[in-house]
Design a protein around this motif. Structure first.
Motif, mmCIF file in Angstrom:
data_model
loop_
_atom_site.group_PDB
_atom_site.id
_atom_site.type_symbol
_atom_site.label_atom_id
_atom_site.label_comp_id
_atom_site.label_asym_id
_atom_site.label_seq_id
_atom_site.Cartn_x
_atom_site.Cartn_y
_atom_site.Cartn_z
ATOM 1 N N MET A 17 0.838 -1.202 0.000
ATOM 2 C CA MET A 17 0.000 0.000 0.000
ATOM 3 C C MET A 17 0.869 1.247 0.000
ATOM 4 O O MET A 17 0.631 2.197 -0.760
ATOM 5 N N THR A 18 1.913 1.259 0.867
ATOM 6 C CA THR A 18 2.794 2.427 0.961
ATOM 7 C C THR A 18 3.453 2.704 -0.381
ATOM 8 O O THR A 18 3.493 3.847 -0.847
ATOM 9 N N VAL A 19 3.968 1.649 -1.004
ATOM 10 C CA VAL A 19 4.676 1.813 -2.270
ATOM 11 C C VAL A 19 3.731 2.316 -3.355
ATOM 12 O O VAL A 19 4.041 3.247 -4.104
ATOM 13 N N LEU A 20 2.548 1.702 -3.417
ATOM 14 C CA LEU A 20 1.603 2.090 -4.483
ATOM 15 C C LEU A 20 1.138 3.532 -4.302
ATOM 16 O O LEU A 20 0.937 4.258 -5.275
ATOM 17 N N LYS A 21 0.963 3.939 -3.062
ATOM 18 C CA LYS A 21 0.565 5.328 -2.811
ATOM 19 C C LYS A 21 1.675 6.276 -3.241
ATOM 20 O O LYS A 21 1.418 7.294 -3.885
ATOM 21 N N ILE A 43 -8.631 -3.052 -3.720
ATOM 22 C CA ILE A 43 -7.797 -4.259 -3.750
ATOM 23 C C ILE A 43 -7.820 -4.937 -2.382
ATOM 24 O O ILE A 43 -7.640 -4.291 -1.349
ATOM 25 N N ASN A 44 -8.016 -6.236 -2.412
ATOM 26 C CA ASN A 44 -7.964 -7.016 -1.178
ATOM 27 C C ASN A 44 -6.551 -7.569 -1.000
ATOM 28 O O ASN A 44 -6.134 -8.509 -1.672
ATOM 29 N N PHE A 45 -5.813 -6.962 -0.074
ATOM 30 C CA PHE A 45 -4.422 -7.385 0.100
ATOM 31 C C PHE A 45 -4.279 -8.647 0.933
ATOM 32 O O PHE A 45 -3.187 -9.130 1.156
ATOM 33 N N ARG A 46 -5.413 -9.162 1.396
ATOM 34 C CA ARG A 46 -5.316 -10.368 2.243
ATOM 35 C C ARG A 46 -5.334 -11.639 1.421
ATOM 36 O O ARG A 46 -5.048 -12.707 1.928
ATOM 37 N N GLN A 47 -5.666 -11.512 0.147
ATOM 38 C CA GLN A 47 -5.699 -12.734 -0.660
ATOM 39 C C GLN A 47 -4.288 -13.127 -1.061
ATOM 40 O O GLN A 47 -3.319 -12.429 -0.731
ATOM 41 N N ARG A 48 -4.163 -14.211 -1.818
ATOM 42 C CA ARG A 48 -2.851 -14.689 -2.249
ATOM 43 C C ARG A 48 -2.182 -13.653 -3.120
ATOM 44 O O ARG A 48 -2.843 -12.952 -3.866
ATOM 45 N N LYS A 49 -0.861 -13.614 -3.060
ATOM 46 C CA LYS A 49 -0.126 -12.565 -3.750
ATOM 47 C C LYS A 49 -0.394 -12.577 -5.256
ATOM 48 O O LYS A 49 -0.505 -11.524 -5.872
ATOM 49 N N GLU A 50 -0.507 -13.764 -5.832
ATOM 50 C CA GLU A 50 -0.742 -13.853 -7.281
ATOM 51 C C GLU A 50 -2.030 -13.127 -7.653
ATOM 52 O O GLU A 50 -2.100 -12.441 -8.675
ATOM 53 N N SER A 51 -3.062 -13.281 -6.815
ATOM 54 C CA SER A 51 -4.347 -12.630 -7.100
ATOM 55 C C SER A 51 -4.235 -11.117 -6.981
ATOM 56 O O SER A 51 -4.817 -10.380 -7.791
ATOM 57 N N VAL A 52 -3.479 -10.672 -5.978
ATOM 58 C CA VAL A 52 -3.284 -9.229 -5.809
ATOM 59 C C VAL A 52 -2.611 -8.664 -7.059
ATOM 60 O O VAL A 52 -3.017 -7.624 -7.592
ATOM 61 N N ILE A 53 -1.590 -9.355 -7.515
ATOM 62 C CA ILE A 53 -0.840 -8.889 -8.691
ATOM 63 C C ILE A 53 -1.746 -8.849 -9.916
ATOM 64 O O ILE A 53 -1.718 -7.882 -10.693
ATOM 65 N N GLN A 54 -2.543 -9.889 -10.072
ATOM 66 C CA GLN A 54 -3.464 -9.913 -11.215
ATOM 67 C C GLN A 54 -4.374 -8.699 -11.215
ATOM 68 O O GLN A 54 -4.564 -8.041 -12.238
ATOM 69 N N HIS A 55 -4.933 -8.401 -10.047
ATOM 70 C CA HIS A 55 -5.838 -7.265 -9.910
ATOM 71 C C HIS A 55 -5.115 -5.971 -10.263
ATOM 72 O O HIS A 55 -5.627 -5.123 -11.010
ATOM 73 N N LEU A 56 -3.902 -5.824 -9.735
ATOM 74 C CA LEU A 56 -3.128 -4.608 -9.991
ATOM 75 C C LEU A 56 -2.821 -4.452 -11.478
ATOM 76 O O LEU A 56 -2.925 -3.353 -12.033
ATOM 77 N N LEU A 57 -2.454 -5.575 -12.110
ATOM 78 C CA LEU A 57 -2.120 -5.516 -13.535
ATOM 79 C C LEU A 57 -3.325 -5.068 -14.357
ATOM 80 O O LEU A 57 -3.201 -4.287 -15.301
ATOM 81 N N LEU A 58 -4.492 -5.533 -13.947
ATOM 82 C CA LEU A 58 -5.714 -5.124 -14.643
ATOM 83 C C LEU A 58 -5.915 -3.618 -14.544
ATOM 84 O O LEU A 58 -6.239 -2.955 -15.529
ATOM 85 N N LEU A 59 -5.727 -3.093 -13.357
ATOM 86 C CA LEU A 59 -5.894 -1.658 -13.148
ATOM 87 C C LEU A 59 -4.868 -0.870 -13.968
ATOM 88 O O LEU A 59 -5.190 0.175 -14.545
#
Lengths: 334, 344
Positions: free
Chosen positions: A22-26, A39-55
């Protein structure tokens, strides 16, 4: 979004621990706050990355946006790199020009682009009057290699530049770009290197010795400790106090800048009064390479004389490190 | 003085019963007497500089090349009871089965570990000091090739070898059923080493003990190896000192050009063919005083942790790396001596 950009962003994000994301992205400031909240940061890292890539895809992230993300990550984990220090100088008699950030940036970029054609140059300024520069190197015929960039930290109005020491081929070119863009005449590598960028700054700018002299400096620390219990008689009290005082004088009363090693290349003759006659006829010096390493070298050296492991005063070869701004030395007989 | 008359009878008796640590075996008695002798007579110990060994003809440089340039963890080993060099194939089979069983028990399983392994016992010819030393032998754990049609041996996962070099000077009285190979060297994962040790302890009633090397012996090694004649040097002579300062640790690495180290040694060395305690002390003192002249730090107040030369390098945790084929036997001789003195 280009495939290479997507891959680059993915690999950069992968290196960030979830706790810091969160700090880095901000700090990156590319994706708006409201989107980051989704973004739900509590899920698995791969899912977080997927979401971020979409955005990022939706916002059409470019290679420059990705490069900025890389800078932010490196700023957070600056200790993971080893930094070299360079000093620039002006010709005597040169005017002191007013520094223009935009002119510096465009001039720096131009020098590199003219020489290599393919190069990614990104800048990020921070509030502390420092500018971080990221250079991904290519050639006339190849695209820039995004995974082996060089980082440069420059403080305008000062002659000092810090670079992450991965440079081999392009060091001269980088030096040229820096001197031309900052209107200096020459750039020289200093014998100073460490992981701790902030300590290197403190040493370069001689800012480590600024401490508020509030405490009672008349009574040495040791004596205060010694005076605690009157039933205990300390041997060599005078000597211990002398050692403490001299150590204080050599190292000062302030926190030492953090360095992790010092290296000495010695070429000196063997001389010993005690072991008389040994190597007496030998003209050649002994060639030695001595390396001191510690998580906090100067603190460790400071503790040697009080511990009885070294004499006080400690050798100037060791105590001069912050003053001379060096931790690499070549010592020869005079 | 013959201290073996009285225990002669008990000797024969104990040969049929498994020796426990409680009753003193003749080996222990011999070690005791040697220790008493050295402690009562204050002559400083002398040691031969490792020369090329007499049995060099048997040492095939190619066969022992794989022993060089590898880091070995050292153990001392008490004598093996009823070990036979003719049973090596049987031992291979038994140990292999044991390893697989242990790993399947889940006691020492690493994720993705390959249980398809092969164990080979083989003799290491020529790795000994005199003819009376027992033969050294080697154990290798190999992973079986995935394609059985291939004739190649699989990858070596773990290597360990047992030897005794010039051990008979100190192990004069050895019972018939015992084989004395006091030095054990292992390379590979710690879990494999532990399993091998367990099997040996069960099968031959012996005991392994990690062999640490203190600063005193590291200094001796540095001096002896610096004294060795070399055609060319592959590495600097390097020392690593650990400084006990609080709260930060400090390590000092002190490397000296091998020719300069040799020149210093030659200037210190007086007695040809031998290395004396005074010479070792003087050598280390000179290095220390040169260091002190520059840095005002007393190396004698710190802990010597590692020494490294073109012959070999040794770490206080009991790790060794031998770099030079010519002095392999000499290095092993010193380590054998350390191992024997550790066995109680």
């Amino acid at each position: 979004m280009d495939e290479t950009v997507a891959e680059f962003i993915k690999r950069t994000i992968l290196k960030i621990p979830i706790s810091e994301m969160m700090t880095v992205l901000k700090a990156w400031n590319f994706l708006p706050e409201n989107q980051l909240q989704t973004i739900n940061f509590r899920q698995r890292k791969e899912s977080v990355i997927q979401h971020l890539l979409l955005l990022c895809e939706e916002k059409c992230a470019s290679i420059n946006d990705a490069a900025l993300l890389d800078i932010v990550c490196t700023q957070v984990h600056r200790h993971k790199k080893i930094w070299d220090v360079f000093r620039m100088s002006k010709e005597p008699g040169d005017d002191v020009d007013l520094f223009d950030m935009n002119q510096f940036k465009s001039s720096f970029k131009k020098v590199l682009q003219r020489a290599l054609k393919n190069v990614t140059v990104s800048f990020r300024e921070t509030e502390e009057n420092e500018v971080w520069i990221r250079v991904a190197w290519g050639t006339h015929y190849t695209k820039p290699q995004q995974y082996k960039p060089t980082y440069v930290v420059y403080y305008p109005q000062t002659p000092y530049v810090f670079t992450s020491s991965r440079l081999t081929r392009n060091i001269t070119l980088l030096g040229q770009a820096l001197t031309i863009a900052s209107k200096h005449h020459e750039i020289v590598k200093m014998d100073l290197r460490s992981r701790y960028l902030d300590s290197l700054k403190a040493i370069a700018f001689q800012q480590y010795n600024q401490v508020f002299e509030i405490h009672n400096s008349t009574l040495p620390l040791q004596e205060r400790r010694l005076a605690l219990d009157s039933r205990i008689i300390h041997e060599n009290r005078v000597e211990k106090e002398r050692v403490q005082r001299i150590t204080q004088e050599s190292f000062g009363d302030y926190p030492q800048p953090q360095l992790e090693f010092a290296q000495y290349k010695l070429e000196t003759k063997f001389k010993s009064d005690v072991n008389g006659g040994i190597l007496a006829e030998r003209k050649e010096p002994l060639r030695c390479l001595i390396k001191f390493s510690s998580p906090h070298l100067l603190d460790a050296l400071k503790s040697l004389a009080p511990a009885g492991i070294a004499d006080a005063p400690l050798s100037p070869l060791l105590t001069c490190i912050p003053k001379k701004k060096m931790n690499y030395f070549k010592i020869r007989d005079k | 003085m013959d201290s073996y008359d009285a225990p002669e009878l008990t000797l024969r008796q104990s040969a049929f019963s498994r020796p426990e640590g409680i009753c003193a075996t003749p080996l222990q008695k011999r070690l005791e007497s040697v220790r008493k002798q050295t402690s009562s007579v204050p002559t400083p110990p002398r040691r031969r500089i490792p020369q090329c060994p007499q049995v060099q003809e048997d040492v095939d440089p190619q066969k022992v090349a794989f022993l060089l340039h590898k880091q070995w963890t050292l153990y001392s080993l008490t004598p093996l009871y009823k070990f036979s060099y003719t049973n090596l194939k049987e031992y291979s089979r038994l140990l292999s089965a044991f390893i697989v069983a242990e790993k399947q028990k889940g006691l020492a399983v690493e994720v993705g570990e390959d249980l398809n392994i092969k164990v080979i016992f083989s003799i290491l010819l020529g790795v000994k000091g005199t003819q009376r030393d027992p033969e050294a032998f080697l154990i290798q754990i190999l992973s079986k090739s995935q394609f059985p049609s291939e004739n190649r041996e699989g990858k070596v996962l773990w290597t360990g070898w047992f030897c005794c070099v010039f051990g008979d000077n100190l192990l004069e009285t050895v019972l018939e059923d015992f084989t004395c190979l006091p030095l054990f060297l292992a390379n590979g994962s710690e879990s494999n080493t532990a399993i091998i040790r367990t099997w040996f302890q069960k099968t031959f009633d012996c005991y392994f003990s990690p062999l640490a090397i203190n600063a005193f012996n590291l200094s001796w090694m540095a001096a002896m190896w610096t004294a060795c004649k070399m055609d060319h040097y592959v590495a600097a002579t390097e020392f690593l000192w650990s400084v006990p300062c609080n709260p930060q640790s400090l390590n000092i690495s002190y490397a000296i050009h091998p020719e300069d180290a040799k020149a210093l040694w030659d200037s210190v060395h007086k007695t040809p063919g031998e290395v004396t305690q005074e010479e070792v002390d003087l050598f280390m003192d000179c290095l220390g005083s040169h260091f002190h002249r520059h840095f005002k730090i007393h190396l004698s107040a710190t802990r010597l942790v590692c020494v490294s030369t073109s012959v070999a390098s040794a770490h206080t945790d009991g790790k060794i790396k031998i770099l030079c084929h010519k002095y392999l036997i000499g290095v092993l001789a010193y380590l054998t001596e350390l191992a024997i003195f550790q066995i109680e």
